[in-house]
Structure formats: structure tokens, C-alpha cells
Scaffold this active site. Structure first.
Site: not given
Ligand code: IPE
Ligand code: IPE
Ligand code: MG
Length: 248
Positions: A35, A26-27, A70, A22
């Protein structure tokens, strides 16, 4: 940074590491980028961590790549993620590291080109022996458990399963993860302290490790830190400290 300076006991490396990768979005935002730029950087992390896990002798690495939830993300982000899955499944990486590739999740929901590539990669790498890398795609634990319950219920209805035979082991055998042991260590990067519908059945006794590092910054050193922390813990599985120490 190779992380060689963090000492870990090579005899007690977790057999199965599961990761909730995760923090990609944000990175990217911190760098003023889209994103999808973060997701792209995340693929590099997957490469680094896969190689390091094979070096350390990890047998199974299960990566949460795209959850059932997702699918609710903006269509362009979903499309970018599917494109990345397709382009990052290069045989070379698996062959170079002798890694077997497997996938868990509701694959039928993925675009046909992605399904084809997944099947092709699974076939090509099926003989590799250093490590099994499992990618959770269109996966959620509640989906998986629902699917398993339906299968078992169908067996009971057809008379192939006696309901008194339903136990822990049978349920595990109906999970997508039936081909591997439960995770010893679950790592979540990115600062959130939640499970987000990942491997709920399988992590019943896993050691949990949460860190603030965004996934694209998670490197060999960060992985070794997580393993070193895991090795400081005593896994008791319900027994007392003394019982575990005496190998009872
Ligand atoms: C969890 O990350 C799913 C993956 C890393 C693929 P999310 O960023 O989707 O999780 P929530 O929704 O913040 O809990
Ligand atoms: C995790 O990173 C990857 C997936 C869920 C596909 P995020 O896309 O959730 O990144 P943040 O949490 O928004 O930073
Ligand atoms: Mg996330």
C-alpha cells in the site's frame, strides 16, 4: 498528457477546490505492490495537481491527506504515511510554484518531527501568493466542529460571547478553515461515493464530483474534466433558475 484538449472557461475556474485523494492502496494492489507504494505514487499526483491548479488560477486547494479515522490503520502504514509527509514537504515545490502552505487538523497528535516540519514549511511559504495549499492532517470534520463548539462555549461561560450572537459566520470563524472561503468544488477520486468526515460544515453548498480514477492516476486531464463538469452546472443557492440567469 497535459489535458490541454479539455476546454475550460478560465474566467470561471473554482476559487477553492477540495479533494478527497482516495484509491492509493487499491492502485498499489493492482500492481502487486504494498500500500505504501501507492501512497508514494500519490505524492507525485499531489505535485502534478498543485502545479496545474496554480496554472489555472485556483486560489485554494485543500487536500485530505490523513483523517482522524486513519489513525486506526496498521502502525506500519501510519508510519509510512508520516514519513511521506515529512519527506514530501520540500520547500522547492512551494517556492517554484509560489504556493503558500497551510495545515488543518489535530496537529498535536502528529510525531514531533512532522509538527516541526509543518511549522517550518508554513513559515517559509507564508509570503507566497499564487495559491494556498491546505493539507488536512489528522483531520475530521466532527473533530473540528467539536473543537469549535468547545471554544464558543468557553466564550459564553467567560462572558466574552453573547449566545444570541452565535451565527453562521461566528461558527465559520471558529473552524480550522476560517482563513479561506468554502470550497466551490469537492472532488473524490477512487470510486467511493461518501464524504468520510471531510469539511461537512464547509461543503454545505459545494458542487460534488466523484470519479473512479485512483488518486495516483488522477492527472491534469482528469482535473480539467472535473472543472469542465463543474462549469456545466448552475449554482442556484436556493433561488430559481430564472432568478440566477437574471442575476437577481
Ligand atoms: C478518506 O479516505 C481519507 C483520506 C483520503 C485521507 P479513506 O480511504 O480513509 O476513507 P474511507 O474510510 O474508505 O471512507
Ligand atoms: C487514500 O488512499 C490515502 C489515505 C487515506 C491516506 P487509501 O489508502 O485509502 O487507498 P484505498 O482506498 O485503500 O485504495
Ligand atoms: Mg481509501
Amino acid at each position: 498528457m497535459t489535458g490541454q484538449d479539455i476546454s475550460i472557461d478560465m474566467k470561471r475556474v473554482p476559487r477553492h477546490i477540495a479533494i478527497i485523494m482516495d484509491g492509493n492502496g487499491r492502485w498499489a494492489a493492482e500492481r502487486g505492490k504494498e500500500r505504501s507504494y501507492g501512497h508514494q505514487a500519490g505524492v507525485e499526483s499531489v505535485r502534478r495537481i498543485t502545479s496545474e491548479c496554480t496554472r489555472l488560477g485556483v486560489e485554494y486547494l485543500t487536500l485530505y491527506t490523513f483523517s482522524t479515522e486513519n489513525w486506526k490503520r496498521p502502525a506500519d502504514e501510519v508510519a509510512a504515511l508520516m514519513g511521506l509527509v515529512l519527506s514530501s514537504l520540500e520547500d522547492e515545490i512551494f517556492m517554484k510554484n509560489n504556493v503558500r502552505f497551510r495545515v488543518i487538523g489535530d496537529i498535536a497528535r502528529l510525531p514531533q518531527a512532522v509538527q516541526d516540519k509543518l511549522n517550518e514549511t508554513m513559515e517559509h511559504t507564508s509570503g507566497n501568493t499564487a495559491m494556498t495549499m491546505v493539507v488536512a492532517l489528522s483531520y475530521s470534520s466532527k473533530w473540528e466542529i467539536t473543537h469549535a463548539v468547545r471554544e464558543i462555549a468557553a466564550g459564553v461561560a467567560e462572558g466574552t460571547i453573547d449566545r444570541n450572537d452565535i451565527d453562521d459566520e461566528m461558527i465559520s470563524a471558529h473552524m480550522q478553515t476560517s482563513f479561506m472561503p468554502d470550497p466551490d468544488l469537492l472532488i473524490r477520486t477512487g470510486g467511493e461515493v461518501r464524504i468520510s468526515n471531510y469539511l461537512l460544515w464547509q461543503i454545505a453548498y459545494s458542487e460534488l464530483y466523484f470519479c473512479d480514477t485512483f488518486w495516483p492516476d488522477f492527472d491534469e486531464k482528469a482535473l480539467r474534466e472535473a472543472i469542465a463538469c463543474y462549469q456545466k452546472r448552475q449554482r442556484r443557492f436556493g433561488k430559481t433558475e430564472a432568478q440566477v440567469e437574471n442575476n437577481e
